[in-house]
Enzyme design. Structure first.
Site, mmCIF file in Angstrom:
data_model
loop_
_atom_site.group_PDB
_atom_site.id
_atom_site.type_symbol
_atom_site.label_atom_id
_atom_site.label_comp_id
_atom_site.label_asym_id
_atom_site.label_seq_id
_atom_site.Cartn_x
_atom_site.Cartn_y
_atom_site.Cartn_z
ATOM 1 C CG HIS A 170 -28.333 20.263 9.280
ATOM 2 N ND1 HIS A 170 -27.199 19.690 8.764
ATOM 3 C CD2 HIS A 170 -29.307 20.046 8.365
ATOM 4 C CE1 HIS A 170 -27.468 19.160 7.590
ATOM 5 N NE2 HIS A 170 -28.745 19.351 7.333
ATOM 6 C CG ASP A 369 -34.867 -3.741 12.638
ATOM 7 O OD1 ASP A 369 -35.642 -3.625 13.603
ATOM 8 O OD2 ASP A 369 -34.757 -4.795 11.983
#
Length: 427
Positions: A170, A369
């Protein structure tokens, strides 16, 4: 596990930037200093699961591996590792841009997404046990300096769908940043010569700055959200400049009151309670477009006692949340560059009376995508079931589902029915 399924996987490989850059952008070496936003997460791994119903092209996995390599030209810190000067002060941590690469694993399941019930939201609220098989996970909730900064697993299902499991440190990126990175990989996989967003890892504007809990997968229906928003709108009729209630505010108010009521007892009704929520600070600090390092602030919201929250009206809680959010610009202007309420939050991180809320609804995961369409579902996953502190993550809408999907870590086993009962009162 929803179905008896067998997993097959190939040995993990290391994906590195190509030997010769494919664009005018060159792979960089050296170090990137961690900001005050980054340093809080230096040993914290996070995992996201993106579920796709279609692979797109026949050689989709090879395209993802190729695109991942190309993306590391632009996002070169991901291929490095975190180093420390050895000082106690976390300010000495940096990312060493060594080009070592990221971990990539290919796996398959001999069942369909439907059979595995990956897209289902269990009526019992319990998490699908198969999820542990869909990502490379670090043991516990701790990142080791020898671990890759990013690990990616692509798991194919017999129906032609796949799950992309991404585990990352993170400290190198928050949710917005990792979604931006994955979107870039997707663009490159679809044939784009370069990412549409130019990445920035260092930005002066940004740098200036336990209990055993049961995980619940629940949905707040749109009908409830719309009703709360309408009630708030009518309550503010005649007030000039009053901003409408957002989906986040409506869901947070309902969730917070249900949580407090379900966990309140005669022994703790007078205890103070706290809630923190993560805010994307890019617009507040003036970060450049494409910045993908940590730039989130944890904002503290406090009520005097549990009983005060339990007895408050939903609209009153919404007004509290709005006041807390409205303070962010002033905090930045008055010198709290990061906007974090860190000093007030010291000593609260391990307390069961504090819950952290983070929204992934608009960070960009839903736009990734690889050629076969956007993900049908986006999920956060924590190995072992629960993080160190109570928390809630709001997801983008699951395909075909109504409302806002939540992954909730805030109640114990014996409190689950009470919490679901409180939630049912609103619906």
């Amino acid at each position: 596990m929803s179905v008896e399924a067998r997993k097959q996987s190939s040995p993990a490989v290391i994906i590195r930037p190509p030997p010769e850059p494919l664009t005018t952008t060159t792979t960089k070496s050296g170090t990137v200093k961690l900001t005050s936003f980054d340093r809080e997460f230096v040993k914290v791994p996070f995992t996201a699961l993106l579920v796709f119903e279609h692979m797109g092209q026949h050689e989709a996995i090879d395209n993802i591996k190729r695109a991942l390599s190309q993306a590391l030209v632009h996002y070169y810190p991901f291929a490095g590792h975190i180093i420390s000067s050895g000082a106690v002060d976390h300010a000495e941590f940096s990312i060493s841009c060594t080009g070592d690469g990221v971990e990539f694993l290919t796996a398959s399941m001999d069942c369909s997404l439907k059979e595995a019930k990956i897209l289902d939201q269990s009526s019992s609220g319990k998490i699908n046990a198969m999820l542990d098989e869909l990502a490379i996970l670090y043991s516990g909730w701790s990142y080791g300096f020898d671990d890759p900064l990013l690990s990616m697993q692509v798991t194919e299902f017999s129906c032609g769908g796949f799950v992309l499991g991404v585990t990352w440190n993170h400290a190198i990126a928050d949710g917005v940043g990792i979604a931006q990175f994955l979107a870039a990989v997707g663009e490159l996989a679809r044939g784009s010569p370069s990412p549409s967003v130019v990445p920035t890892r260092w930005d002066d504007a940004v740098s200036k700055r336990s209990e055993l809990i049961v995980p619940l997968d629940i949905t707040i229906p749109s009908a409830l959200i719309n009703r709360v928003k309408a009630e708030y709108y009518h309550s503010c009729s005649g007030f000039d400049g009053q901003q409408p209630c957002t989906v986040f505010e409506a869901v947070l108010a309902v969730l917070w009151r249900c949580h407090v009521r379900a966990t309140m007892s005669s022994n703790n009704s007078g205890n103070p309670v706290y809630i923190t929520f993560a805010t994307n600070m890019r617009k507040y600090v003036g970060a450049k477009d494409g910045y993908y390092g940590n730039c989130i602030a944890n904002h503290l919201l406090t009520m005097a006692t549990r009983s005060a929250v339990a007895e408050a009206g939903i609209l009153d809680l919404i007004r509290m949340i709005k006041r807390a959010k409205d303070q962010l610009p002033d905090k930045v202007k008055t010198g709290n560059r990061s906007g974090n309420d860190d000093q007030q939050m010291q000593g609260l991180r391990e307390r069961y009376d504090m819950m952290h809320v983070s929204s992934w609804r608009n960070v960009g995961f839903e736009q990734v995508d690889f050629g076969g369409g956007a993900p049908a579902r986006v999920m956060f996953h924590a190995r072992g079931g629960a993080p160190p502190v109570p928390m809630c993550i709001m997801y983008p809408p699951c395909k075909g589902m109504d409302g806002v999907n939540l992954l909730l870590f805030s109640v114990k086993e014996e409190q689950v029915n009470a919490f679901l009962g409180e939630l049912a009162k609103h619906t």
